[in-house]
Design a protein around this motif. Structure first.
Motif, mmCIF file in Angstrom:
data_model
loop_
_atom_site.group_PDB
_atom_site.id
_atom_site.type_symbol
_atom_site.label_atom_id
_atom_site.label_comp_id
_atom_site.label_asym_id
_atom_site.label_seq_id
_atom_site.Cartn_x
_atom_site.Cartn_y
_atom_site.Cartn_z
ATOM 1 N N ASP A 127 2.781 3.886 6.234
ATOM 2 C CA ASP A 127 2.657 4.879 5.161
ATOM 3 C C ASP A 127 3.967 5.030 4.406
ATOM 4 O O ASP A 127 3.972 5.281 3.193
ATOM 5 N N VAL A 161 6.028 10.443 9.289
ATOM 6 C CA VAL A 161 5.248 9.465 8.522
ATOM 7 C C VAL A 161 5.346 8.122 9.227
ATOM 8 O O VAL A 161 6.437 7.701 9.629
ATOM 9 N N SER A 162 4.218 7.428 9.370
ATOM 10 C CA SER A 162 4.231 6.115 10.003
ATOM 11 C C SER A 162 4.986 5.113 9.134
ATOM 12 O O SER A 162 5.174 5.332 7.927
ATOM 13 N N TRP A 181 3.674 -5.867 0.683
ATOM 14 C CA TRP A 181 2.876 -4.744 0.198
ATOM 15 C C TRP A 181 2.103 -5.138 -1.063
ATOM 16 O O TRP A 181 0.917 -4.794 -1.199
ATOM 17 N N ASP A 211 4.191 2.084 2.031
ATOM 18 C CA ASP A 211 3.232 2.295 0.946
ATOM 19 C C ASP A 211 3.763 3.329 -0.046
ATOM 20 O O ASP A 211 3.694 3.124 -1.263
ATOM 21 N N TRP A 212 4.304 4.424 0.461
ATOM 22 C CA TRP A 212 4.842 5.456 -0.435
ATOM 23 C C TRP A 212 6.019 4.928 -1.252
ATOM 24 O O TRP A 212 6.090 5.165 -2.459
ATOM 25 N N TYR A 271 10.135 10.964 4.291
ATOM 26 C CA TYR A 271 10.244 9.509 4.169
ATOM 27 C C TYR A 271 11.654 9.039 4.504
ATOM 28 O O TYR A 271 11.837 7.931 5.011
ATOM 29 N N ASN A 321 -1.995 -5.139 -1.288
ATOM 30 C CA ASN A 321 -2.608 -4.149 -2.177
ATOM 31 C C ASN A 321 -2.939 -4.730 -3.550
ATOM 32 O O ASN A 321 -3.059 -3.995 -4.523
#
Length: 405
Positions: free
Chosen positions: A206, A202-203, A242, A209-210, A99, A246
């Motif tokens: 993602d 990692v995109s 985010w 999100d992480w 990350y 979500n």
């Protein structure tokens, strides 16, 4: 549906997430230490050793069986931890390395733009020379590189080779292989970070999100701004977006505040309300916290949850300091009860207490002083001191200055 928390409940959640509610005497070991740092997310590194360096004190406050040699092994031998930036220099689990590649790319864009303004189109020369020196000759300390009379202040004003060294580290091309007298030892990243941590990509989606989920897991509940600030890897706007995207996977949490103020709204991961029954109650012992402890890093959150104003006064001119150069918060159970001014006197082998202060409504009692004495004795042993010097006049709480605003 919202989960409503009283202030004591909110404090309990945060203390549990921050590792300050688990039994402090449980055997930790090296594997347990790695898990503890993973649970915290990171541990800040700081060079000041007034009593002990921040990262050691942060970990010892949570577990008295912590051993610095285990941290050194995880960093320098196993490669399961690495050093880089969150909001500041920190020790981070290497499983998060994938990350941090997004941080490296941001750093590279920012640093190259600054180098072009500073060195013009020839800026690559210092980068290439420094990288080649380490690639071919092995790890180095910054003092190993030429200085040519450059002695000015911060890292950006160092000699070009030394500045390139720090830049290449921030960009992820170099990593810290160890420290010598707290000076960084640099080497190629692929020779420091194990391949199974180094290779995965990692995109951006993602990654965001992480970052947001990792923050909520470790804070328990947070606003979008607090989510962004936790690892300092995503922007407030990205965290806010985010949360919106979500929303169905989140719970609203309302924190009741003192003084009749409106409850403060925050978010938690789905299922948060079901975890409240399993919270541990912190031991009633007193713990000395580092000024860089993650429990108090967000000063506004610390004030809301604990009613505790804190700022480190290292960079405050002495006449303007309210408490002192390096003053430690005191945690008792689930409350921040005061602060203490003390320093390790290594020449005489003693931990010297100068003054201490209790918060309004906190009284001096025989039991409280016994708990404080026991903690100071534990801390002294941990840092290799033989005695605690707590003069009688210092054992009476000093008059508390006006609150920090």
């Amino acid at each position: 549906m919202s989960t409503r928390l009283s202030l004591p409940e909110a404090r309990l959640v945060f203390l549990n997430r921050q590792g300050l509610a688990a039994p402090p005497g449980r055997a930790l070991g090296k594997a347990g230490l790695l898990q503890l740092i993973d649970d915290l997310g990171f541990v800040q590194v700081d060079s000041i050793q007034w009593v002990e360096r921040a990262h050691h004190q942060i970990l010892f406050a949570r577990n008295q069986t912590y051993r610095p040699e285990h941290l050194k092994s995880l960093l320098e031998e196993d490669g399961e931890l690495f050093e880089h930036w969150t909001h500041d220099a920190s020790i981070i689990p290497s499983r998060f390395f994938k990350y941090w590649k997004h941080r490296f790319r941001w750093e590279e864009e920012t640093i190259i733009a600054r180098w072009q303004r500073w060195r013009g189109e020839n800026f690559h020369e210092s980068f290439d020379e420094t990288y080649a020196r380490i690639r071919d000759g092995g790890r180095v300390l910054s003092r190993d590189l030429k200085a040519d009379g450059h002695t000015s202040g911060g890292w950006w004003n160092w000699h070009p080779s030394k500045t390139a060294l720090e830049s290449l580290w921030r960009m992820g091309k170099l990593a810290i292989a160890g420290r010598e007298n707290f000076q960084k030892i640099y080497d190629l990243t692929e020779r420091v970070i194990p391949a199974h941590h180094h290779q995965e990509e990692v995109s951006r989606a993602d990654f965001i999100d992480w970052c947001c989920r990792a923050a909520l897991q470790r804070l328990g509940f947070a606003t979008s701004g607090e989510i962004a600030a936790f690892l300092d890897l995503v922007s407030p706007d990205e965290a806010k977006a985010w949360v919106t995207e979500n929303r169905e996977e989140l719970e609203e949490v309302l924190i009741e505040l003192d003084g009749g103020a409106r409850p403060r709204a925050a978010f938690a991961l789905a299922g948060f309300g079901q975890t409240l029954g399993g919270l541990q109650t912190p031991a009633s012992r007193v713990r000395v916290l580092s000024p860089f402890d993650p429990l108090i890093r967000d000063r506004n959150r610390t004030h809301r949850l604990f009613g505790f104003h804190y700022r480190i006064e290292v960079f405050v001119p002495e006449p303007q300091r309210l408490y002192g150069y390096y003053v430690f918060p005191l945690l008792e159970g689930d409350r921040l009860i005061g602060r203490i001014d003390m320093k390790a006197n290594r020449r005489e082998g003693s931990l010297d207490v100068r003054r201490f202060w209790l918060e309004p409504g906190i009284r001096t009692s025989a039991g409280r002083m016994e708990r404080l004495d026991a903690e100071l004795a534990r801390l002294a042993r941990f840092v290799g001191l033989q005695t605690v010097r707590f003069p009688h006049e210092a054992r009476l709480p000093a008059e508390r200055p006006l609150p920090v605003t």
